[in-house]
Write a protein that holds these residues in place. Structure first.
Motif, PDB file in Angstrom:
ATOM      1  N   GLY A  72      -8.545  -1.294  -9.211  1.00  0.00           N
ATOM      2  CA  GLY A  72      -8.127  -0.618  -7.972  1.00  0.00           C
ATOM      3  C   GLY A  72      -6.633  -0.376  -7.962  1.00  0.00           C
ATOM      4  N   ALA A  73      -5.878  -1.309  -7.422  1.00  0.00           N
ATOM      5  CA  ALA A  73      -4.410  -1.218  -7.408  1.00  0.00           C
ATOM      6  C   ALA A  73      -3.879  -2.597  -7.045  1.00  0.00           C
ATOM      7  N   VAL A  74      -2.620  -2.854  -7.370  1.00  0.00           N
ATOM      8  CA  VAL A  74      -2.026  -4.147  -7.014  1.00  0.00           C
ATOM      9  C   VAL A  74      -0.663  -3.953  -6.362  1.00  0.00           C
ATOM     10  N   GLY A  75      -0.269  -4.969  -5.593  1.00  0.00           N
ATOM     11  CA  GLY A  75       1.076  -4.983  -5.013  1.00  0.00           C
ATOM     12  C   GLY A  75       1.076  -4.862  -3.500  1.00  0.00           C
ATOM     13  N   ALA A  76       2.132  -5.393  -2.905  1.00  0.00           N
ATOM     14  CA  ALA A  76       2.404  -5.244  -1.459  1.00  0.00           C
ATOM     15  C   ALA A  76       3.745  -5.920  -1.209  1.00  0.00           C
ATOM     16  N   PRO A  77       4.444  -5.514  -0.140  1.00  0.00           N
ATOM     17  CA  PRO A  77       5.793  -6.030   0.090  1.00  0.00           C
ATOM     18  C   PRO A  77       5.880  -7.560   0.134  1.00  0.00           C
ATOM     19  N   PRO A  88       2.437  -9.188  -8.652  1.00  0.00           N
ATOM     20  CA  PRO A  88       1.126  -8.555  -8.850  1.00  0.00           C
ATOM     21  C   PRO A  88       1.087  -7.610 -10.056  1.00  0.00           C
ATOM     22  N   GLU A  89       2.194  -6.887 -10.325  1.00  0.00           N
ATOM     23  CA  GLU A  89       2.232  -5.913 -11.435  1.00  0.00           C
ATOM     24  C   GLU A  89       1.941  -6.568 -12.786  1.00  0.00           C
ATOM     25  N   GLN A  90       2.137  -7.904 -12.851  1.00  0.00           N
ATOM     26  CA  GLN A  90       1.871  -8.584 -14.121  1.00  0.00           C
ATOM     27  C   GLN A  90       0.403  -8.464 -14.517  1.00  0.00           C
ATOM     28  N   ALA A  91      -0.461  -8.276 -13.522  1.00  0.00           N
ATOM     29  CA  ALA A  91      -1.890  -8.108 -13.838  1.00  0.00           C
ATOM     30  C   ALA A  91      -2.080  -6.852 -14.676  1.00  0.00           C
ATOM     31  N   LEU A  92      -1.442  -5.779 -14.241  1.00  0.00           N
ATOM     32  CA  LEU A  92      -1.559  -4.504 -14.962  1.00  0.00           C
ATOM     33  C   LEU A  92      -0.930  -4.585 -16.347  1.00  0.00           C
ATOM     34  N   LEU A  93       0.330  -5.048 -16.360  1.00  0.00           N
ATOM     35  CA  LEU A  93       1.049  -5.090 -17.639  1.00  0.00           C
ATOM     36  C   LEU A  93       0.350  -6.038 -18.617  1.00  0.00           C
ATOM     37  N   SER A 259      -2.352  15.655  -3.516  1.00  0.00           N
ATOM     38  CA  SER A 259      -2.478  14.259  -3.082  1.00  0.00           C
ATOM     39  C   SER A 259      -2.658  13.342  -4.264  1.00  0.00           C
ATOM     40  N   ILE A 260      -1.935  12.260  -4.231  1.00  0.00           N
ATOM     41  CA  ILE A 260      -2.056  11.243  -5.268  1.00  0.00           C
ATOM     42  C   ILE A 260      -3.432  10.557  -5.176  1.00  0.00           C
ATOM     43  N   GLY A 261      -4.112  10.771  -4.060  1.00  0.00           N
ATOM     44  CA  GLY A 261      -5.430  10.162  -3.873  1.00  0.00           C
ATOM     45  C   GLY A 261      -6.553  10.851  -4.630  1.00  0.00           C
ATOM     46  N   TYR A 276      -9.786   1.782 -16.217  1.00  0.00           N
ATOM     47  CA  TYR A 276      -9.821   3.038 -15.455  1.00  0.00           C
ATOM     48  C   TYR A 276      -9.303   2.773 -14.056  1.00  0.00           C
ATOM     49  N   GLU A 277      -8.328   3.568 -13.647  1.00  0.00           N
ATOM     50  CA  GLU A 277      -7.709   3.300 -12.344  1.00  0.00           C
ATOM     51  C   GLU A 277      -7.174   4.587 -11.740  1.00  0.00           C
ATOM     52  N   PRO A 278      -7.090   4.612 -10.421  1.00  0.00           N
ATOM     53  CA  PRO A 278      -6.468   5.780  -9.788  1.00  0.00           C
ATOM     54  C   PRO A 278      -4.977   5.778 -10.093  1.00  0.00           C
ATOM     55  N   CYS A 279      -4.321   6.951  -9.965  1.00  0.00           N
ATOM     56  CA  CYS A 279      -2.879   7.006 -10.231  1.00  0.00           C
ATOM     57  C   CYS A 279      -2.067   6.372  -9.108  1.00  0.00           C
ATOM     58  N   HIS A 280      -2.686   6.206  -7.943  1.00  0.00           N
ATOM     59  CA  HIS A 280      -1.912   5.692  -6.815  1.00  0.00           C
ATOM     60  C   HIS A 280      -1.833   4.175  -6.825  1.00  0.00           C
ATOM     61  N   GLY A 281      -0.999   3.649  -5.926  1.00  0.00           N
ATOM     62  CA  GLY A 281      -0.860   2.207  -5.779  1.00  0.00           C
ATOM     63  C   GLY A 281      -1.734   1.669  -4.661  1.00  0.00           C
ATOM     64  N   SER A 282      -1.331   0.515  -4.117  1.00  0.00           N
ATOM     65  CA  SER A 282      -2.173  -0.189  -3.144  1.00  0.00           C
ATOM     66  C   SER A 282      -1.956   0.300  -1.712  1.00  0.00           C
ATOM     67  N   ALA A 283      -1.013   1.239  -1.531  1.00  0.00           N
ATOM     68  CA  ALA A 283      -0.767   1.894  -0.231  1.00  0.00           C
ATOM     69  C   ALA A 283      -0.813   0.930   0.954  1.00  0.00           C
ATOM     70  N   PRO A 284       0.096  -0.052   0.998  1.00  0.00           N
ATOM     71  CA  PRO A 284       0.060  -1.026   2.102  1.00  0.00           C
ATOM     72  C   PRO A 284       0.156  -0.361   3.476  1.00  0.00           C
ATOM     73  N   ASP A 285       0.770   0.834   3.527  1.00  0.00           N
ATOM     74  CA  ASP A 285       0.926   1.501   4.830  1.00  0.00           C
ATOM     75  C   ASP A 285      -0.398   1.925   5.455  1.00  0.00           C
ATOM     76  N   ILE A 286      -1.436   2.094   4.647  1.00  0.00           N
ATOM     77  CA  ILE A 286      -2.733   2.516   5.223  1.00  0.00           C
ATOM     78  C   ILE A 286      -3.862   1.529   4.889  1.00  0.00           C
ATOM     79  N   ALA A 287      -3.516   0.414   4.228  1.00  0.00           N
ATOM     80  CA  ALA A 287      -4.558  -0.536   3.803  1.00  0.00           C
ATOM     81  C   ALA A 287      -5.299  -1.100   5.012  1.00  0.00           C
ATOM     82  N   ALA A 292      -8.174   5.620   3.362  1.00  0.00           N
ATOM     83  CA  ALA A 292      -7.735   5.983   2.006  1.00  0.00           C
ATOM     84  C   ALA A 292      -8.725   6.960   1.379  1.00  0.00           C
ATOM     85  N   ASN A 293      -8.194   7.803   0.515  1.00  0.00           N
ATOM     86  CA  ASN A 293      -9.033   8.743  -0.226  1.00  0.00           C
ATOM     87  C   ASN A 293      -9.557   8.028  -1.489  1.00  0.00           C
ATOM     88  N   PRO A 294     -10.880   7.852  -1.628  1.00  0.00           N
ATOM     89  CA  PRO A 294     -11.400   7.128  -2.799  1.00  0.00           C
ATOM     90  C   PRO A 294     -11.732   8.038  -3.992  1.00  0.00           C
TER      91      PRO A 294
HETATM   92  P1  NAD Z   1       1.323   4.184  -3.334  1.00  0.00           P
HETATM   93  O1  NAD Z   1       0.689   5.068  -4.345  1.00  0.00           O
HETATM   94  O2  NAD Z   1       0.601   2.933  -3.011  1.00  0.00           O
HETATM   95  O3  NAD Z   1       1.523   5.009  -1.968  1.00  0.00           O
HETATM   96  C1  NAD Z   1       2.360   6.158  -1.890  1.00  0.00           C
HETATM   97  C2  NAD Z   1       1.941   6.992  -0.664  1.00  0.00           C
HETATM   98  O4  NAD Z   1       0.703   7.642  -0.965  1.00  0.00           O
HETATM   99  C3  NAD Z   1       1.690   6.153   0.586  1.00  0.00           C
HETATM  100  O5  NAD Z   1       2.111   6.877   1.706  1.00  0.00           O
HETATM  101  C4  NAD Z   1       0.190   5.986   0.615  1.00  0.00           C
HETATM  102  O6  NAD Z   1      -0.338   5.825   1.921  1.00  0.00           O
HETATM  103  C5  NAD Z   1      -0.296   7.269  -0.028  1.00  0.00           C
HETATM  104  N1  NAD Z   1      -1.536   7.069  -0.776  1.00  0.00           N
HETATM  105  C6  NAD Z   1      -1.668   6.427  -1.963  1.00  0.00           C
HETATM  106  N2  NAD Z   1      -2.945   6.414  -2.345  1.00  0.00           N
HETATM  107  C7  NAD Z   1      -3.645   7.045  -1.385  1.00  0.00           C
HETATM  108  C8  NAD Z   1      -5.028   7.333  -1.212  1.00  0.00           C
HETATM  109  N3  NAD Z   1      -5.949   6.973  -2.114  1.00  0.00           N
HETATM  110  N4  NAD Z   1      -5.399   7.975  -0.098  1.00  0.00           N
HETATM  111  C9  NAD Z   1      -4.495   8.373   0.820  1.00  0.00           C
HETATM  112  N5  NAD Z   1      -3.174   8.143   0.697  1.00  0.00           N
HETATM  113  C10 NAD Z   1      -2.760   7.463  -0.391  1.00  0.00           C
HETATM  114  O7  NAD Z   1       2.800   3.877  -3.853  1.00  0.00           O
HETATM  115  P2  NAD Z   1       3.939   2.941  -3.231  1.00  0.00           P
HETATM  116  O8  NAD Z   1       3.914   3.035  -1.731  1.00  0.00           O
HETATM  117  O9  NAD Z   1       5.150   3.276  -3.978  1.00  0.00           O
HETATM  118  O10 NAD Z   1       3.536   1.475  -3.653  1.00  0.00           O
HETATM  119  C11 NAD Z   1       2.804   0.572  -2.825  1.00  0.00           C
HETATM  120  C12 NAD Z   1       2.473  -0.672  -3.625  1.00  0.00           C
HETATM  121  O11 NAD Z   1       1.604  -0.307  -4.701  1.00  0.00           O
HETATM  122  C13 NAD Z   1       3.695  -1.330  -4.272  1.00  0.00           C
HETATM  123  O12 NAD Z   1       3.541  -2.725  -4.178  1.00  0.00           O
HETATM  124  C14 NAD Z   1       3.652  -0.859  -5.713  1.00  0.00           C
HETATM  125  O13 NAD Z   1       4.259  -1.783  -6.593  1.00  0.00           O
HETATM  126  C15 NAD Z   1       2.163  -0.777  -5.947  1.00  0.00           C
HETATM  127  N6  NAD Z   1       1.751   0.150  -7.013  1.00  0.00           N
HETATM  128  C16 NAD Z   1       0.699  -0.236  -7.759  1.00  0.00           C
HETATM  129  C17 NAD Z   1       0.206   0.603  -8.737  1.00  0.00           C
HETATM  130  C18 NAD Z   1      -0.986   0.148  -9.523  1.00  0.00           C
HETATM  131  O14 NAD Z   1      -1.595  -0.849  -9.171  1.00  0.00           O
HETATM  132  N7  NAD Z   1      -1.361   0.857 -10.572  1.00  0.00           N
HETATM  133  C19 NAD Z   1       0.774   1.857  -8.934  1.00  0.00           C
HETATM  134  C20 NAD Z   1       1.828   2.254  -8.108  1.00  0.00           C
HETATM  135  C21 NAD Z   1       2.310   1.387  -7.138  1.00  0.00           C
END
Ligand code: NAD
Length: 361
Positions: A72-77, A88-93, A259-261, A276-287, A292-294
């Motif tokens: 899925g994704a890892v990380g949060a403030p 958390p990034e150590q899991a990926l690396l 959209s990165i989603g 296999y993983e999405p390009c986006h992160g864990s998006a704490p702002d909308i978790a 979220a877009n799956p």
């Molecule tokens: P992010 O990709 O999590 O979010 C960036 C923006 O895109 C946010 O506004 C978020 O709400 C939006 N977004 C992301 N995915 C979405 C989705 N599926 N649907 C709708 N909106 C989506 O990047 P960030 O905010 O820079 O990082 C947040 C956390 O994620 C940090 O802790 C970072 O280290 C971690 N991170 C993890 C990975 C990974 O696990 N591969 C990759 C990038 C960032």
């Protein structure tokens, strides 16, 4: 033989989007009587809280024994200030390094219906369809020596950008072969004007080109490619780049598509094992909000079926179902232009509905 799939939801929206992908997977397993075994484990901050490590030893062992890992994704403030080994990034690396996942495939494509969500003018990005092949386990991110020296004045820090011939050949081979299956064009990106390692990279890729007469090879300097991706992205078919340049360029390419989603990725080793993983992160702002877009995670499942699970037809069916889903006007909040958007958990049932219809046609 049973194929093993390990699901690592991780943190934040990683939990939500992997649940959607698993719903689609469960449907296809029943529909096609697939012999897959599925295991779930914690990684990232979630694993750190429960087990004291972002990548517990038993998770790494399970990953090594799996054919495909859905991450899925890892990380949060709240974990940003942890020491390096516990972040958390150590899991990926750690997974990339331990499984030798050296080839990162990041498609960037545009659904023309979503062109208005892109920051770039429609006529520039229409029909966008690029594959970035990024080297993932070498280069300056892993090169030794590296460090920070505070015992001298002035203090300094340093890293080493290094590639050996074998590392360049194996990633270039993946890229040449990908170009053969696509539109036959490969652009190799480096900084041969200023870096010895890039000059070496260019010489080896040029040498390999004679084994791929059906692929048109070009070379570009990374700074120019960053500009060209924004000015004229449709000149590219496949791009191959080192870890550092590929990291930067694939994020630019992802942004083009709106959209990165929406964008999946695959990280492969020299067997057919992959993560296999999405390009986006864990998006704490909308978790936790179910918005979220799956799609990126569901498209990552399609890549797993294609590259690691030997189910190419099912992969194509998922990709086509996603196209139909968009063409039918379904939108999550990130790609919606009005207030009418789907929640995360409404997406997989609609994709499954489309899959059901295509299997009866
Ligand atoms: P992010 O990709 O999590 O979010 C960036 C923006 O895109 C946010 O506004 C978020 O709400 C939006 N977004 C992301 N995915 C979405 C989705 N599926 N649907 C709708 N909106 C989506 O990047 P960030 O905010 O820079 O990082 C947040 C956390 O994620 C940090 O802790 C970072 O280290 C971690 N991170 C993890 C990975 C990974 O696990 N591969 C990759 C990038 C960032």
């Amino acid at each position: 033989m049973t194929k093993k799939i390990l699901i690592l939801p991780g943190d934040g929206i990683g939990q939500e989007v992997t649940a959607s992908a698993q719903e689609v997977l469960n449907y296809l397993m029943v529909e096609n009587a697939l012999d897959f075994s599925i295991t779930h484990m914690d990684v990232g901050g979630t694993a750190y809280e429960k087990h004291g490590s972002p990548l517990p030893a038993n998770v790494l062992a399970e990953a090594k024994a799996s054919d495909a890992i859905l991450f899925g994704a890892v990380g949060a403030p709240q974990w940003d200030d942890l020491d390096w080994d516990h972040r958390p990034e150590q899991a990926l690396l750690g997974l990339r390094k331990e499984l030798e996942l050296f080839a990162n495939l990041r498609p960037a494509f545009l659904f023309n219906e979503l062109a208005s969500a892109s920051p770039i003018k429609n006529h520039i990005i229409e029909n966008l369809d690029i594959l970035i092949v990024r080297e993932l386990t070498g280069g300056v991110y892993f090169g030794e020596p590296r460090g920070l020296v505070t015992s001298e004045s002035p203090n300094y820090a340093f890293n080493t950008m290094i590639y050996n011939e074998d590392e360049i050949r194996r990633i270039a081979k993946v890229a040449f072969e990908a170009a053969q299956k696509r539109n036959g064009k490969l652009c190799s990106v480096e900084k041969a004007n200023v870096l010895e390692v890039s000059k070496f990279w260019r010489a080896i890729v040029t040498d390999m080109a004679k084994d791929y007469p059906d692929v048109e090879l070009s070379h570009q300097l990374a700074d120019n490619t960053a500009m060209q991706l924004v000015l004229n992205p449709n000149q590219f078919d496949v791009i191959v780049a080192s870890n550092l340049f590929g990291d930067i360029l694939s994020d630019i390419a992802a942004t083009l598509s709106g959209s990165i989603g929406m964008l999946p990725s695959a990280s492969l080793n020299s067997t057919s094992q992959g993560m296999y993983e999405p390009c986006h992160g864990s998006a704490p702002d909308i978790a936790g909000q179910n918005i979220a877009n799956p799609i990126a995670m569901i498209a990552s499942l399609a890549m797993a079926l294609k590259y690691s699970l030997n189910e190419v037809t099912l992969a194509e069916r998922i990709d086509n179902a996603i196209k139909t889903f968009i063409a039918n006007g379904h939108r999550t909040k990130d790609i919606s232009t009005d207030n009418n958007s789907l929640n995360t958990n409404e997406v997989a049932p609609l994709i499954i509905e489309i899959l059901k219809n295509d299997s009866t046609n």
